[in-house]
Scaffold this motif. Sequence first.
Motif, PDB file in Angstrom:
ATOM      1  N   UNK A 132       0.905  -1.248  -0.107  1.00 63.46           N
ATOM      2  CA  UNK A 132       0.013   0.056  -0.134  1.00 63.46           C
ATOM      3  C   UNK A 132       1.039   1.194   0.009  1.00 63.46           C
ATOM      4  N   UNK A 133       1.853   1.062   0.657  1.00 65.77           N
ATOM      5  CA  UNK A 133       2.763   2.468   0.754  1.00 65.77           C
ATOM      6  C   UNK A 133       3.701   2.419  -0.455  1.00 65.77           C
ATOM      7  N   UNK A 134       4.194   1.332  -0.894  1.00 62.53           N
ATOM      8  CA  UNK A 134       5.050   1.412  -2.146  1.00 62.53           C
ATOM      9  C   UNK A 134       4.236   1.922  -3.297  1.00 62.53           C
ATOM     10  N   UNK A 135       3.085   1.158  -3.449  1.00 62.08           N
ATOM     11  CA  UNK A 135       2.077   1.784  -4.683  1.00 62.08           C
ATOM     12  C   UNK A 135       1.571   3.143  -4.475  1.00 62.08           C
ATOM     13  N   UNK A 136       1.382   3.596  -3.306  1.00 63.46           N
ATOM     14  CA  UNK A 136       0.904   5.332  -3.223  1.00 63.46           C
ATOM     15  C   UNK A 136       2.187   6.105  -3.571  1.00 63.46           C
ATOM     16  N   UNK A 137       3.268   5.517  -3.216  1.00 65.09           N
ATOM     17  CA  UNK A 137       4.450   6.462  -3.399  1.00 65.09           C
ATOM     18  C   UNK A 137       4.533   6.526  -4.636  1.00 65.09           C
ATOM     19  N   UNK A 138       4.449   5.366  -5.609  1.00 62.45           N
ATOM     20  CA  UNK A 138       4.635   5.318  -7.239  1.00 62.45           C
ATOM     21  C   UNK A 138       3.644   6.263  -7.713  1.00 62.45           C
ATOM     22  N   UNK A 139       2.449   6.261  -7.329  1.00 61.37           N
ATOM     23  CA  UNK A 139       1.408   6.931  -7.870  1.00 61.37           C
ATOM     24  C   UNK A 139       1.627   8.433  -7.606  1.00 61.37           C
ATOM     25  N   UNK A 140       1.610   8.650  -6.112  1.00 65.42           N
ATOM     26  CA  UNK A 140       1.344  10.062  -5.732  1.00 65.42           C
ATOM     27  C   UNK A 140       2.871  10.876  -6.166  1.00 65.42           C
ATOM     28  N   UNK A 141       4.027  10.375  -5.885  1.00 63.50           N
ATOM     29  CA  UNK A 141       5.335  10.853  -6.314  1.00 63.50           C
ATOM     30  C   UNK A 141       5.361  11.122  -7.810  1.00 63.50           C
ATOM     31  N   UNK A 142       4.869  10.120  -8.597  1.00 67.57           N
ATOM     32  CA  UNK A 142       4.917  10.116 -10.096  1.00 67.57           C
ATOM     33  C   UNK A 142       4.066  11.278 -10.502  1.00 67.57           C
ATOM     34  N   UNK A 143       2.916  11.485 -10.101  1.00 65.15           N
ATOM     35  CA  UNK A 143       1.882  12.610 -10.527  1.00 65.15           C
ATOM     36  C   UNK A 143       2.368  13.872  -9.820  1.00 65.15           C
ATOM     37  N   UNK A 144       2.775  13.896  -8.849  1.00 64.70           N
ATOM     38  CA  UNK A 144       3.481  15.090  -8.190  1.00 64.70           C
ATOM     39  C   UNK A 144       4.795  15.511  -9.114  1.00 64.70           C
ATOM     40  N   UNK A 145       5.738  14.624  -9.198  1.00 57.75           N
ATOM     41  CA  UNK A 145       6.588  14.959 -10.140  1.00 57.75           C
ATOM     42  C   UNK A 145       6.432  15.644 -11.395  1.00 57.75           C
TER      43      UNK A 145
ATOM     44  N   UNK B 204       6.925   7.717 -17.187  1.00 59.80           N
ATOM     45  CA  UNK B 204       6.516   8.943 -17.838  1.00 59.80           C
ATOM     46  C   UNK B 204       6.508  10.142 -17.273  1.00 59.80           C
ATOM     47  N   UNK B 205       6.385  10.349 -16.041  1.00 60.51           N
ATOM     48  CA  UNK B 205       6.714  11.515 -15.277  1.00 60.51           C
ATOM     49  C   UNK B 205       8.192  11.922 -15.304  1.00 60.51           C
ATOM     50  N   UNK B 206       9.075  11.094 -15.419  1.00 54.81           N
ATOM     51  CA  UNK B 206      10.340  11.368 -15.544  1.00 54.81           C
ATOM     52  C   UNK B 206      11.115  11.137 -14.050  1.00 54.81           C
TER      53      UNK B 206
ATOM     54  N   UNK C  54      14.984   9.871 -12.781  1.00 53.58           N
ATOM     55  CA  UNK C  54      15.850  10.927 -11.820  1.00 53.58           C
ATOM     56  C   UNK C  54      16.201   9.985 -10.656  1.00 53.58           C
ATOM     57  N   UNK C  55      15.442   9.017 -10.286  1.00 49.11           N
ATOM     58  CA  UNK C  55      15.892   8.181  -9.213  1.00 49.11           C
ATOM     59  C   UNK C  55      16.878   7.386  -9.634  1.00 49.11           C
ATOM     60  N   UNK C  56      17.139   6.811 -10.650  1.00 48.41           N
ATOM     61  CA  UNK C  56      18.109   5.854 -11.161  1.00 48.41           C
ATOM     62  C   UNK C  56      19.293   6.680 -11.392  1.00 48.41           C
ATOM     63  N   UNK C  57      19.095   7.906 -11.998  1.00 50.11           N
ATOM     64  CA  UNK C  57      20.407   8.474 -12.125  1.00 50.11           C
ATOM     65  C   UNK C  57      20.873   9.060 -11.088  1.00 50.11           C
ATOM     66  N   UNK C  58      20.340   9.314 -10.023  1.00 49.80           N
ATOM     67  CA  UNK C  58      20.801   9.789  -8.782  1.00 49.80           C
ATOM     68  C   UNK C  58      21.773   8.945  -8.380  1.00 49.80           C
ATOM     69  N   UNK C  59      21.616   7.714  -8.071  1.00 48.41           N
ATOM     70  CA  UNK C  59      22.545   6.920  -7.448  1.00 48.41           C
ATOM     71  C   UNK C  59      23.551   6.289  -8.589  1.00 48.41           C
TER      72      UNK C  59
END
Lengths: 243, 175
Positions: free
Chosen positions: A3-16, B64-66, B70-75
């Motif tokens: 749950x944490x991993x997936x929400x990180x993927x989605x939230x951080x991805x969309x935020x980024x 797709x967001x990039x 960025x994460x894999x380039x970081x390290x």
Amino acid sequence: MLNYLWSFMILAGVGWAALHGTLPETARGALEAAGEAVSLCVTMLGIMSLWMGILKIGERAGLIDRLAGRMAPVLRFLFPDIPAYHPANRSIAFNMIANMLGLGWAATPAGLKAMKELEELEEERRQEAEGFSASCGAAVHPAPRGIVSHPAPRGTVLRSASRGTILRPAPRGTASREMCTFLVINISSLQLIPMNMIAYRTQYGSGAPAAIVGPAIAATAVSTAVAVLFCKWMDGVGRRRAG
Amino acid sequence: MKLILYLSECVIPLTIFYIVGFGALMRRPVYDDFVDGAKEGAQTVIGIMPTLVGLMAGVGVMRESGLLACLSEGAAGWLEGLGIPSRIVPVALVKLFSSSAATGLALDIFKEYGPDSELGLTVSILLSCTETVFYTMSVYFMSVKVKKTGYTLAGALLASGAGAAASILLGRLMS
């Protein structure tokens, strides 16, 4: 956890994406990936049905039992202190063979049964240790694992079959040595033919999807060898510290 | 290496021959057994489809967001100095928790570099020789109410690390 991993993927991805102006691509990426997952499953549907069908023939014909019967020397080496008659031997062998064949659904129930039987064995040892310390007047403290140096009466689960010394059982709620060894080896991965991976490679247009079987067996052998060495070493450390 | 690749291709047909032959010798209705197993296999795949859709969409968003780049380039700098391909690291770490999430990341590598590239081969071997450490430990130990897990975690991580090192090496040898 997922749950944490997936929400990180989605939230951080969309935020980024919002910060870097890649929102349209991101939306397309998510939708395309969802479609791709389904077409991957179509490929897998064929390959996994075929493979599971083949494995079912082996399972019903008693192949796991047959192979598990040949595991006795391996088990004696890995778990010298489990008495030969103990049911845990059978469950552990069954679990290991099922894992080697990649029969996860058959391996897990046998593995959980093995854990239960190992816990019962440890409980027997605890009770014997209490009786034993009462009878010879020396308190056996529940130290982590290992041995005490009193001579043990013959024919008990407390006596180490390999060394003839007395085992010191793990306190309740603590993993016994056998449990640790069993799980470390189980987690080191035993699977010989990674059919899932072959299916994925087929879907992504590999020229030789099964070419990884040999190297995968080699890598599995390396990780399992490290697991065995580590367990044997820890076992030795535990014994020395207690002795 | 050629020999290993050739033998690899032979393992599956020979295994199928052995199992079907064994079933026939035991006088089992092998085709009926096969169909039963195939049904289970189909159900398993359909059962994991929602998981795969969710995780592959998650990886798609990260790519797709990039963010993934960025994460894999970081390290990347100091990892590649050690001979560790930076794209492998997230797969290996995620695999400790979840097999399907790691698969999502691996498929992304297949898509970008191809399954027969060095990276594709390495990740194929990596996922074939490691297990979900934390998941397996919690399921097995929870079943017997054990909280103190002794040397299990250290051993499991060590074995997984050895498997990962072997994968990187073999991936390099194969390509």
